[in-house]
Design an enzyme around this catalytic site. Structure first.
Site, short mmCIF file in Angstrom:
data_model
loop_
_atom_site.label_atom_id
_atom_site.label_comp_id
_atom_site.label_asym_id
_atom_site.label_seq_id
_atom_site.Cartn_x
_atom_site.Cartn_y
_atom_site.Cartn_z
N HIS A 166 26.74 28.81 16.20
CA HIS A 166 26.24 29.81 17.50
C HIS A 166 27.56 29.79 18.41
CE1 HIS A 166 21.95 30.67 16.80
NE2 HIS A 166 22.17 29.90 15.90
N ASP A 212 34.80 28.97 21.85
CA ASP A 212 35.39 28.56 23.11
C ASP A 212 34.42 27.80 24.03
OD1 ASP A 212 33.26 30.50 23.65
OD2 ASP A 212 34.29 31.73 24.20
N HIS A 236 22.88 25.90 4.72
CA HIS A 236 21.25 25.79 4.53
C HIS A 236 20.98 24.68 3.37
CE1 HIS A 236 20.69 29.76 6.76
NE2 HIS A 236 20.93 28.89 7.78
N VAL A 274 29.74 34.10 18.76
CA VAL A 274 29.26 34.83 20.13
C VAL A 274 30.54 35.54 20.33
CG1 VAL A 274 28.38 34.87 22.19
CG2 VAL A 274 27.10 33.70 20.45
N ASP A 286 16.29 23.39 2.38
CA ASP A 286 16.41 23.23 0.83
C ASP A 286 15.60 22.24 0.55
OD1 ASP A 286 17.03 22.23 -1.57
OD2 ASP A 286 19.17 21.50 -1.20
N ASP A 305 24.82 19.60 -1.01
CA ASP A 305 25.16 19.93 -2.53
C ASP A 305 24.88 21.49 -2.68
OD1 ASP A 305 22.53 20.22 -2.48
OD2 ASP A 305 22.06 18.50 -4.14
#
Length: 349
Positions: free
Chosen positions: A91, A99, A213, A95, A262, A270
């Protein structure tokens, strides 16, 4: 034909080169926090003029040790912080670049945006920064801390190690409106790819970084539109396996509940995520879109069918690219080294 496609994909993955430094120069500022009037001839910072693997070797030699120790301490008491840190770096970089703008905390910042309300890990970053200010005052940026902490968390989750270059500066501003640039869970592959290409990343990076994910959870509020009355049909998204959709409906009666991204190996870094996608068990619609789109489906298939180590190796390569997106360095006088990660040095509070 299928074998040929997979072979080409595997070859592409293996041949990707490691990025070892950023392309933007790091012209050093004078000791402590930086500023527009710095005298570069009296620099406390390394004089290699690039983001560097050994940036902190002399000015803060225990930098990575402190980060690793703090991440280990916090994740030991709350294992969910590992995936949270990985999400936090996504995130931030997604954007305005890597930074640390996502860490600034005042009215109107990215952090205060409704889209950021589920982000976590801020207190851990603050703790690391506090420790750094004791050991190396004014020398370590919050952007570098977040970059290092995301890797430490990934490794401690059983994920791969990648080489980080350092020397980033922190942004002085943050705007909630910019959060719209972060890919949401409802975009199609074309929109996602356009976003990634704007970062200097490619379609392989898109598929690989989506593989994050393999760990973590999603709030049910982000997927309820797929489960209840999908497109006014009174049913679920037909791209979800019916049995899995039934499980998700039972699990996600409330938007505040969470579900594993998952469902098979939620605590293991994995390639099961890709196997799940081929079984129509993607939690977010953007996940399942990767199988439906002919540009990304062969990559999903390759990662699902090859040993997990192939995904891990490519994840390291793509992460090393991601954490160098849009960085600020000493060349960029709009940057600084914050004293406190949630506050800009130049802003009155």
């Amino acid at each position: 034909m299928k074998l040929a496609v997979v072979s080409v994909v595997v070859l592409l993955v293996v041949l990707v080169a490691w990025p070892v430094s950023a392309s933007r120069k790091d012209l050093p500022g004078s000791g402590g926090y930086g500023g527009d009037d710095d005298d570069d001839t009296k620099s406390w910072f390394p004089l290699d003029n690039l983001l560097s693997l050994n940036y902190y070797d002399k000015i803060c030699p225990d930098f990575e040790k402190i980060v690793d120790r703090k991440v280990r301490e916090w994740t030991k008491s709350d294992s969910s912080l590992g995936p949270a840190l990985l999400r936090l770096i996504f995130h931030d970089c997604g954007v305005t670049g890597c930074d640390a703008s996502v860490l600034l905390d005042y009215e109107g910042t990215e952090r205060r945006s409704p889209a950021s309300k589920s982000l976590r890990g801020f207190e851990l970053i603050d703790d690391i920064k506090s420790e750094m200010e004791k050991s190396c005052p004014g020398l370590v940026s919050c952007a570098d801390i977040l970059t290092s902490a995301s890797r430490a968390a990934t490794v401690q989750l059983g994920g791969p190690y990648w080489p980080n270059v350092y020397g980033r500066r922190d942004s002085k501003n943050s705007y909630a409106r910019d959060v719209e640039k972060v890919p949401s869970g409802r975009r199609d592959v074309t929109a996602l790819l356009e976003t990634f290409q704007s970062y200097g990343l490619n379609i392989l990076d898109l598929v690989v970084l989506s593989g994050a994910h393999t760990i973590g959870k999603a709030y049910c509020g982000t997927i309820q539109s797929r489960l209840y009355n999908y497109n006014a049909t009174n049913g679920s998204d037909p791209s979800i396996d019916p049995k899995y959709a039934d499980y998700l409906r039972r699990r996600c009666r409330w938007a505040s509940e969470t579900v594993e991204l998952d469902a098979v190996t939620p605590a293991v870094f994995d390639n099961q995520y890709y196997i799940n996608l081929q079984k129509h068990m993607g939690v977010l619609s953007t996940d399942q879109e990767l199988v439906k789109d002919p540009r990304t489906a062969p990559l999903v298939k390759a990662f699902a069918e090859q040993p997990p180590q192939m995904f891990r190796q490519q994840f390291a390569v793509s992460m090393a690219k991601l954490v160098n997106v849009g960085v600020l360095t000493g060349e960029d006088r709009i940057g600084e080294i914050r004293k406190v990660c949630s506050k800009s040095n130049s802003r009155r509070y």
